[in-house]
Write an enzyme that holds these catalytic residues in place. Sequence first.
Site, PDB file in Angstrom:
ATOM      1  N   CYS A  28       0.848  -1.182   0.000  1.00  0.00           N
ATOM      2  CA  CYS A  28       0.000   0.000   0.000  1.00  0.00           C
ATOM      3  C   CYS A  28       0.886   1.234   0.000  1.00  0.00           C
ATOM      4  CB  CYS A  28      -0.930   0.091   1.199  1.00  0.00           C
ATOM      5  SG  CYS A  28      -1.997  -1.347   1.391  1.00  0.00           S
ATOM      6  N   ARG A  57       3.453  -0.171  -5.140  1.00  0.00           N
ATOM      7  CA  ARG A  57       3.238  -0.753  -3.815  1.00  0.00           C
ATOM      8  C   ARG A  57       1.886  -1.463  -3.705  1.00  0.00           C
ATOM      9  NH1 ARG A  57       6.746   1.227  -0.270  1.00  0.00           N
ATOM     10  NH2 ARG A  57       5.438   0.591   1.464  1.00  0.00           N
ATOM     11  N   TRP A  98      -3.076  -2.536  -1.663  1.00  0.00           N
ATOM     12  CA  TRP A  98      -2.839  -3.940  -2.013  1.00  0.00           C
ATOM     13  C   TRP A  98      -3.496  -4.725  -0.893  1.00  0.00           C
ATOM     14  CZ3 TRP A  98      -0.344  -8.283  -0.002  1.00  0.00           C
ATOM     15  CH2 TRP A  98      -0.083  -9.308  -0.920  1.00  0.00           C
ATOM     16  N   ASN A 147      -0.714   1.624   5.978  1.00  0.00           N
ATOM     17  CA  ASN A 147       0.087   0.629   5.272  1.00  0.00           C
ATOM     18  C   ASN A 147       0.625  -0.333   6.337  1.00  0.00           C
ATOM     19  OD1 ASN A 147       3.423   0.755   3.854  1.00  0.00           O
ATOM     20  ND2 ASN A 147       1.904  -0.825   3.682  1.00  0.00           N
ATOM     21  N   GLY A 148       0.364  -1.635   6.146  1.00  0.00           N
ATOM     22  CA  GLY A 148       0.839  -2.612   7.128  1.00  0.00           C
ATOM     23  C   GLY A 148      -0.315  -3.470   7.621  1.00  0.00           C
ATOM     24  N   GLU A 196      15.650 -17.582 -11.418  1.00  0.00           N
ATOM     25  CA  GLU A 196      15.286 -16.192 -11.674  1.00  0.00           C
ATOM     26  C   GLU A 196      14.655 -16.034 -13.060  1.00  0.00           C
ATOM     27  OE1 GLU A 196      14.825 -13.789  -9.848  1.00  0.00           O
ATOM     28  OE2 GLU A 196      14.880 -11.999 -11.111  1.00  0.00           O
ATOM     29  N   LYS A 252      10.959 -14.471 -13.577  1.00  0.00           N
ATOM     30  CA  LYS A 252      10.724 -13.285 -14.409  1.00  0.00           C
ATOM     31  C   LYS A 252       9.608 -13.552 -15.397  1.00  0.00           C
ATOM     32  CE  LYS A 252      11.930 -10.536 -12.807  1.00  0.00           C
ATOM     33  NZ  LYS A 252      12.584 -10.579 -11.553  1.00  0.00           N
ATOM     34  N   GLU A 284       5.988 -14.201 -13.458  1.00  0.00           N
ATOM     35  CA  GLU A 284       5.364 -13.124 -12.679  1.00  0.00           C
ATOM     36  C   GLU A 284       4.752 -12.035 -13.542  1.00  0.00           C
ATOM     37  OE1 GLU A 284       7.976 -11.112  -9.911  1.00  0.00           O
ATOM     38  OE2 GLU A 284       9.602 -11.010 -11.347  1.00  0.00           O
ATOM     39  N   HIS A 303      13.057 -37.061 -12.366  1.00  0.00           N
ATOM     40  CA  HIS A 303      12.378 -37.614 -11.185  1.00  0.00           C
ATOM     41  C   HIS A 303      10.949 -37.109 -11.104  1.00  0.00           C
ATOM     42  CE1 HIS A 303      16.052 -39.471  -9.875  1.00  0.00           C
ATOM     43  NE2 HIS A 303      16.680 -38.327 -10.075  1.00  0.00           N
ATOM     44  N   LYS A 360       5.545  -4.455  -5.188  1.00  0.00           N
ATOM     45  CA  LYS A 360       7.001  -4.423  -5.181  1.00  0.00           C
ATOM     46  C   LYS A 360       7.578  -4.549  -3.780  1.00  0.00           C
ATOM     47  CE  LYS A 360      10.929  -2.522  -7.351  1.00  0.00           C
ATOM     48  NZ  LYS A 360      11.206  -3.827  -7.979  1.00  0.00           N
TER      49      LYS A 360
HETATM   50  C1  G6P Z   1       8.562  -8.747  -4.136  1.00  0.00           C
HETATM   51  C2  G6P Z   1       9.069  -8.232  -5.468  1.00  0.00           C
HETATM   52  C3  G6P Z   1      10.278  -9.044  -5.926  1.00  0.00           C
HETATM   53  C4  G6P Z   1      11.355  -9.010  -4.852  1.00  0.00           C
HETATM   54  C5  G6P Z   1      10.824  -9.494  -3.505  1.00  0.00           C
HETATM   55  C6  G6P Z   1      11.794  -9.201  -2.390  1.00  0.00           C
HETATM   56  O1  G6P Z   1       7.993 -10.002  -4.292  1.00  0.00           O
HETATM   57  O2  G6P Z   1       8.043  -8.307  -6.445  1.00  0.00           O
HETATM   58  O3  G6P Z   1      10.788  -8.498  -7.127  1.00  0.00           O
HETATM   59  O4  G6P Z   1      12.421  -9.806  -5.255  1.00  0.00           O
HETATM   60  O5  G6P Z   1       9.611  -8.802  -3.165  1.00  0.00           O
HETATM   61  O6  G6P Z   1      11.872  -7.811  -2.241  1.00  0.00           O
HETATM   62  P1  G6P Z   1      13.110  -7.031  -1.628  1.00  0.00           P
HETATM   63  O7  G6P Z   1      12.676  -5.588  -1.653  1.00  0.00           O
HETATM   64  O8  G6P Z   1      13.273  -7.553  -0.238  1.00  0.00           O
HETATM   65  O9  G6P Z   1      14.287  -7.301  -2.490  1.00  0.00           O
END
Ligand code: G6P
Length: 608
Positions: A2, A27, A75, A101-102, A481, A485, A488, A504, A603
Amino acid sequence: MCGIVGFIGKEQAAPIILEGLAKLEYRGYDSAGVAVYDGESIKVEKAMGRLKVLEEMTHYGSTLPGTIGIGHTRWATHGQPSNINAHPHLNAKGTISVVHNGIIENYLQLKNRLIRHGYEFQSETDTEVVAQMLDYYYSGDPLEDIVKVLHRIEGSFSLGIIFSEQPDAIYAVRKSSPLIVGKSAEGSFIASDVPAILKYTRKVYYLGENEVAKLTCDDVTFYDADGEQIEKEPVEIKWDAEAAEKGGYEHFMLKEIYEEPKAVRETLMPRIKDDRIEIEELKLTDEEIRKIPKIHIVACGSAYHTGVTAKYVFEGMGRIPVDVDIASEFRYRDPLLSEEDLVIVISQSGETADTLEALRIAHKKGCKVLGIINVLGSSISREADMVMYTWAGPEISVATTKAYSAQLAALYLLALKFSYVKGAISDQELAAYIDDLKRLPDQIELLLGGKERIQRFANRYVAAKDVFFIGRGIDYAISLEGSLKLKEISYVHSEAYAAGELKHGTISLIEEGTLVAAVLTQKDLYQKTMSNIVEVKARGAFVLAVTNEGNTEIEKNADYVIYIPETNKYFANSLAIIPLQLFGYYVSVGKGYDVDHPRNLAKSVTVE
Ligand code: G6P
């Protein structure tokens, strides 16, 4: 998650708030709302969906006149996205308005108590409890009432509050969720993050744990949890405002991919001096480094994937034992840590709730914590014993790219430093590794030059249903990764597998035309992964291979090959990830999705 923005001053508040919220949509973006005091009462507008719905509904804020207000982009955590659950929330009389927020962890208990006192609730949110509690304690002295509430709510919260009976101030509170206060000639601001107010001011105060701020048009005053006034020094934000804008790119994600050479260069170069690694922020003597028996790396998401890579690097290069944990697992498994161990937490935002908690657990167990963090002044950076900043600049797109690359760069530096100090690598080896490090930014640049080829390939796979990423060793870490990518942002089901593990179970999912992306950058594992390529080819897979320049014989088995420039085996991730990031990006673009704001994600994950 948020985003919060608040303004009090000489200008109209709603347009400033909406503009600020637009910078915080990373956010959360399932609903938004604004509350403005118009001289008589607090007027609230809320809308489901992206911020633009609210912007259009309020004619970019012009239907909400007034010079004091608060806004929120949500969010959802408690209660589904809806107009009723969207913030700001109000007390029944509509005289107190709150954005949050929280998570208020004890909200049910508090809500039931208030219900017993005759209060009725409109929403399913934890936030409404704060508005109603402020009403319950209301004495006419907002600071006193806020302090009372602050002592009764548990969890993580940053709050923005306005009172129609004291319309000359915004109040803000912070605990374990970010909140900054800004001051300019136009007035005073609160925001969850710097980009929201950067247009107006570079003078920012970071609220500390359990601190309260009172903002008027001309002044900001700070208080501790008991309501005693405290002094705070502002911090000058040196970011380039342009850096937080798209700068001509179609999406922030593509812009940020293009910024990777710079992010890596700026993270590496200040710490390479005369062919030595000097990490000033590392407050450990060589003697102390030599005594570290084990490193624990803890992080979430992509940051966790950089940790997986780092394990291979620290262990392979320096023979230093490393455990890597997902923070949400680490925090609940009573990890075995000894006081001499070093804990490294990695986080772009520096606010990820699980990573922050992992840091606190490490502290309780007596360990030193080193943070690899991108956001200056963030919660983790303030609580860690040492902070090594990644100099990637603000990252806006939800899917991380440049911060991921900068984290890798920081981890390579650490691994080199530790390996050298521990005597695992010689002067000559160190010099050769440093040469490779220095070449990385240009090599990334070179790979970016090949983006059209990847775009063409991605266009062929826009309709893919399942994709498997395979690799061994560091190539497995890259696969993790690459797969994240893709899934997501393009919503294509995709999995990363250690190539040897495929048979397996997972190989039964391979059928005619299934895309398998194989990563082969590790010379000693090349033939092994090649055998796995042959196995999936025999079951009908279409194979995309990412491998080192010169491995042209791979073309006999793989259907499409992307070559990466030569570097040593430990740094290959930094290069191989570039085409995979571009692949995920172009599949998402090809599907017409909102690349920078993938559904259900945020994010900065400030809830556990
Ligand atoms: C969210 C983001 C990711 C990120 C993860 C950890 O899920 O979408 O891209 O890797 O959080 O975030 P941080 O800010 O701790 O790297």
